[in-house]
Write a protein that holds these residues in place. Structure first.
Motif: not given
Lengths: 186, 186, 186, 186
Positions: C151, C173-174, C177, C180-181, D138-140, D144, D147, D173-174, D177, D180-181, D183-184, D186
């Motif tokens: 990533m 931002q990274y 992320m 988060g991940m 997400v910020a952008d 996102a 990434a 797992q992906y 992740m 998570g990244m 920002g879902a 929960r």
DNA sequence: CATGAATGAGAGTTCATTCAT
DNA sequence: TATGAATGAACTCTCATTCAT
């Protein structure tokens, strides 16, 4: 004549005339009537070509040396005649063998040197046997072998089939000179 | 030792070991301990260097040949001894002379060939005189000259001062072999 | 800027744009404003140039990674920010490192692979420590490391300093992320 | 397996291992068990082959993406899982798609880039929708997407079916992740 | 006296591709 | 369908040599 043969022939001629390092791939291609890329259809590397020429030539000499029999002086004279004839008939191949060994590297060099040593063994044996049998008189048999071989191999450097000297006569003369220089009993 | 001499020495060694075309200017420079640009302060072109080496060597041989006197066979034996000694003592110079003539082009070649011919003239004369005086018996004097020269020049290809053969003995042995191969009256 | 640097810069740019095998020596020479022969004054082989680019880049990354301290998550975020910044600021160098490793052969490859492994070790340690300290929650730490690195390294493939995204914002931002991940405790 | 398929398979493997420019036509022919001339019965140019591989792979991905439905986060997770599975199951095809686009020229490049953009649209939409629905933070969103895609595509660079990681677990797992990244909630 | 820099030409070799058979 | 033969262009790299400093 196949293309392979033409390539080989061109290589033999140019290597003999200009030396291995003095011969370019493009020279070779032109002499064989091919483009330099096409050349690589018919050969490996330039060094492969050189090795192959040397191997063939030396193997032939060895083959002929193996067939020589007779008493000590007969064998020596036969070796001389055979060698002189080969060098007169195939002056370019033999000149390449004698003159371009240093252009080889690594294992290829070792292989060819081994072949040459094997061939020269016949000469050493003939001389040693002649000395043992008291038919030859030399101060140092190894020196004698080297001197004799140089003398005979030199033929490829000057003999021309179009010249005034008849090849059979030449071999006879060399046989006589060889016996003379080795102090053969008369 | 001057820088010029070091350059010359390096060139002689490398030309002898690898041949003219197998030796690069950078090899030369490195062997002489100079940069390749500096090298050009001490020499002309690569070919100039080769010519100069050959000229020096041949001129020396000619000089020594000129000083040889005596009856027919004496002169021949002296030539042989001198030649063998020169080839044993300066194997690299002489090997270059004998082996790299083909690398020369144009007038330079002609000059060197002329020197060589002039030198070989001494040999031819000695043989011819010996034959006329009935002290030598050879089938073809020209062939004899070539055979003899090849035999003697070959010394530079194998003789080592560190080896078991004493140089004075060597010249004597070559003198004897020469007389033998030319059918000298005993 | 020295010529050496210009060569390096040209190589970095072309290797990044076209790949190592897609970049010819003449392309390189032209891009550096030199003839292809002159190019070889300033470099070894093409592969040497590649190795040197990779070594410099990886060594720099390692140097920066070594200076990172702090608690588990801090270190991870710092690694991410540093890595993203490096990939955004030197996208070409880093893209070459990430994309041309397969073009290396033999020992050179091993050297560079070792450097890369050493660098990735910092990431693995940070993740493992975070997991041990119960600050991160990942199913498989190795998978997490690989996913995270891919990533972050991807930045070099698309980030442009002329684009709308501010670099400092990007690193933040990274960082977010990444946390988060990896299921960082909030 | 048809000859066409064998050619394609060889190409996929070699392009993935050595890159497009690092793979020769003769390498390809040998790997496919054909002569290089015969190869041309089964393909157009080398570039045609590359285009075809990319087109097939991307078209397949698009096809699968089109079938994905569900609410915002479901769609995203499904995309991730599908993508990761594809990259794990066909690592070579996908690595070629991701890594050799620069080897294309002219219209062919445009065609493939268009396909890729079309595919990435699905990701952008899923993310944008998730953000709109306040399920993602997400910020952008563009950053996102990039990434996330890099993270997921990276799988083809390291996943091995013979390794310790189960593929279904990997996709799960992906998925986690990814959420998570992004920002879902929960 | 010494050399780093420079280069056009050429080295050996491989390239992708075509074509007659 | 299959391939040996062919090639111009290109490959990476080295050549002998010159010249400004």
């Amino acid at each position: 004549m196949t293309t392979e043969e033409r390539v080989r022939e061109a290589a033999v001629r140019l290597f003999a005339e200009r030396g291995f390092h003095g011969t370019g791939i493009r020279d070779l291609a032109q002499a064989a009537g091919l483009s330099s890329a096409t050349l690589y259809h018919y050969m490996g590397t330039k060094e492969d070509l050189l090795v192959e020429i040397m191997r063939t030539s030396l193997t032939e000499l060895i083959g002929k040396a193996e067939q020589i029999t007779g008493d000590e002086t007969d064998r020596l004279v036969s070796l001389v005649k055979m060698h002189v004839r080969a060098h007169a008939e195939k002056p370019r191949e033999t000149a390449v063998v004698d003159g371009e060994m240093r252009a080889l590297t690594g294992e290829r060099r070792e292989e060819i040197v081994a072949l040459r040593d094997r061939y020269e063994r016949f000469w050493q044996d003939a001389i040693d046997d002649g000395v043992k049998a008291r038919k030859l008189t030399v101060a140092d048999p190894s020196v004698a072998r080297l001197a004799l071989l140089e003398m005979c191999s030199g033929v490829s450097r000057w003999y021309s089939p179009d010249g005034p000297v008849n090849l059979s006569d030449l071999t006879i003369q060399y046989g006589a000179m060889a016996l003379g220089m080795l102090g053969a009993a008369r």
